[in-house]
Design a protein around this motif. Structure first.
Motif, PDB file in Angstrom:
ATOM      1  N   SER A 114      37.624  47.107  88.455  1.00 43.65           N
ATOM      2  CA  SER A 114      36.415  47.031  87.767  1.00 43.65           C
ATOM      3  C   SER A 114      36.205  47.314  86.279  1.00 43.65           C
ATOM      4  O   SER A 114      35.231  46.827  85.613  1.00 43.65           O
ATOM      5  CB  SER A 114      35.460  48.203  88.606  1.00 43.65           C
ATOM      6  OG  SER A 114      35.896  48.202  90.045  1.00 43.65           O
ATOM      7  N   LEU A 115      36.837  48.378  85.812  1.00 45.86           N
ATOM      8  CA  LEU A 115      36.926  48.579  84.302  1.00 45.86           C
ATOM      9  C   LEU A 115      37.082  47.218  83.614  1.00 45.86           C
ATOM     10  O   LEU A 115      36.386  46.998  82.790  1.00 45.86           O
ATOM     11  CB  LEU A 115      37.598  49.663  84.052  1.00 45.86           C
ATOM     12  CG  LEU A 115      37.988  49.967  82.531  1.00 45.86           C
ATOM     13  CD1 LEU A 115      36.615  50.349  81.887  1.00 45.86           C
ATOM     14  CD2 LEU A 115      38.884  51.282  82.138  1.00 45.86           C
ATOM     15  N   THR A 116      38.282  46.730  84.115  1.00 43.84           N
ATOM     16  CA  THR A 116      38.597  45.558  83.317  1.00 43.84           C
ATOM     17  C   THR A 116      37.429  44.264  83.232  1.00 43.84           C
ATOM     18  O   THR A 116      37.259  43.650  82.366  1.00 43.84           O
ATOM     19  CB  THR A 116      39.923  44.871  84.170  1.00 43.84           C
ATOM     20  OG1 THR A 116      41.042  45.821  84.130  1.00 43.84           O
ATOM     21  CG2 THR A 116      40.427  43.486  83.494  1.00 43.84           C
ATOM     22  N   THR A 160      43.759  58.739  87.611  1.00 43.66           N
ATOM     23  CA  THR A 160      42.464  58.374  87.355  1.00 43.66           C
ATOM     24  C   THR A 160      41.937  59.224  85.939  1.00 43.66           C
ATOM     25  O   THR A 160      42.702  60.312  85.715  1.00 43.66           O
ATOM     26  CB  THR A 160      41.605  58.915  88.409  1.00 43.66           C
ATOM     27  OG1 THR A 160      41.527  60.367  88.707  1.00 43.66           O
ATOM     28  CG2 THR A 160      41.726  58.030  89.589  1.00 43.66           C
ATOM     29  N   GLY A 192      41.258  54.130  80.152  1.00 45.99           N
ATOM     30  CA  GLY A 192      41.291  54.004  81.436  1.00 45.99           C
ATOM     31  C   GLY A 192      42.504  53.208  81.922  1.00 45.99           C
ATOM     32  O   GLY A 192      43.071  53.085  82.914  1.00 45.99           O
ATOM     33  N   PRO A 243      45.005  49.860  90.657  1.00 43.55           N
ATOM     34  CA  PRO A 243      43.785  50.243  91.589  1.00 43.55           C
ATOM     35  C   PRO A 243      42.556  49.589  91.313  1.00 43.55           C
ATOM     36  O   PRO A 243      42.022  49.229  90.167  1.00 43.55           O
ATOM     37  CB  PRO A 243      44.009  51.776  91.410  1.00 43.55           C
ATOM     38  CG  PRO A 243      44.568  52.072  90.040  1.00 43.55           C
ATOM     39  CD  PRO A 243      45.321  50.573  89.926  1.00 43.55           C
ATOM     40  N   GLY A 244      41.697  49.657  92.076  1.00 42.71           N
ATOM     41  CA  GLY A 244      40.356  49.038  92.422  1.00 42.71           C
ATOM     42  C   GLY A 244      39.365  49.473  90.831  1.00 42.71           C
ATOM     43  O   GLY A 244      38.827  48.625  90.447  1.00 42.71           O
ATOM     44  N   TRP A 245      39.357  50.818  90.719  1.00 45.33           N
ATOM     45  CA  TRP A 245      38.770  51.177  89.598  1.00 45.33           C
ATOM     46  C   TRP A 245      39.227  50.761  88.241  1.00 45.33           C
ATOM     47  O   TRP A 245      38.125  50.332  87.576  1.00 45.33           O
ATOM     48  CB  TRP A 245      38.540  52.817  89.677  1.00 45.33           C
ATOM     49  CG  TRP A 245      39.786  53.633  89.082  1.00 45.33           C
ATOM     50  CD1 TRP A 245      40.862  53.806  89.925  1.00 45.33           C
ATOM     51  CD2 TRP A 245      40.121  53.725  87.857  1.00 45.33           C
ATOM     52  NE1 TRP A 245      41.948  54.528  89.071  1.00 45.33           N
ATOM     53  CE2 TRP A 245      41.435  54.343  87.665  1.00 45.33           C
ATOM     54  CE3 TRP A 245      39.492  53.604  86.591  1.00 45.33           C
ATOM     55  CZ2 TRP A 245      42.162  54.821  86.656  1.00 45.33           C
ATOM     56  CZ3 TRP A 245      40.294  54.010  85.358  1.00 45.33           C
ATOM     57  CH2 TRP A 245      41.401  54.627  85.554  1.00 45.33           C
ATOM     58  N   LYS A 246      40.585  50.410  88.021  1.00 47.47           N
ATOM     59  CA  LYS A 246      40.911  49.689  86.894  1.00 47.47           C
ATOM     60  C   LYS A 246      40.325  48.232  86.802  1.00 47.47           C
ATOM     61  O   LYS A 246      40.375  47.722  85.783  1.00 47.47           O
ATOM     62  CB  LYS A 246      42.370  49.844  86.708  1.00 47.47           C
ATOM     63  CG  LYS A 246      42.756  51.342  86.349  1.00 47.47           C
ATOM     64  CD  LYS A 246      44.247  51.251  85.948  1.00 47.47           C
ATOM     65  CE  LYS A 246      44.666  52.864  85.542  1.00 47.47           C
ATOM     66  NZ  LYS A 246      45.906  53.011  84.889  1.00 47.47           N
TER      67      LYS A 246
END
Length: 136
Positions: A93-95, A135, A129, A88-91
């Motif tokens: 971004s975390l990456t 989430t 994460g 997903p997008g938030w992962k």
């Protein structure tokens, strides 16, 4: 140095980070009761291999550098980039944030406390994460 011994010396250092990686995933899955995400777990392991292999290659004197470390880095980056396609997008971004941290690691190593906090923070963020479903 004999080729077999050289290979062993160039790979045994990775056992510790991979053991921490695996135990972090098991601990987080058990503590949160959330299942492990296969693409997230693959990305977590690939990031550890890429970061530590490249750092090891740079730290070695030029005469001791093995192209296998660069191959490991490249392969881990390719595997990680493939795993990102299922996240997903938030992962993602975390990456990206963890990638910036990984690239700045060489500079942070110059300051003892900087390295300590950077490594602890990166491991915590990645362990919380990336490998679990849902989430944090």
């Amino acid at each position: 140095m004999k080729p077999g011994l050289k290979f062993l010396c160039n790979t045994v250092w990775l056992a510790g980070p991979l053991a921490v990686c695996g135990s972090t995933m098991v601990l987080m899955a058990h503590a949160s009761t959330r299942p492990v995400s296969t693409p997230g777990a693959v990305l977590f392991v690939a990031g550890v291999v890429a970061t530590y292999a490249l750092d090891r290659w740079v730290d070695l004197p030029k005469v001791q550098r093995s192209p296998r470390l660069l191959y490991a880095t490249g392969l881990a980056m390719l595997v990680g980039a493939t795993a990102v396609l299922w996240l997903p997008g938030w992962k993602i971004s975390l990456t990206a944030a963890l990638g910036v941290v990984g690239l700045s690691y060489r500079q942070w190593k110059k300051w003892p406390l900087g390295k300590t906090f950077l490594v602890a923070g990166a491991w915590t963020a990645a362990g919380l994460g990336l490998p679990l479903e849902g989430t944090p």
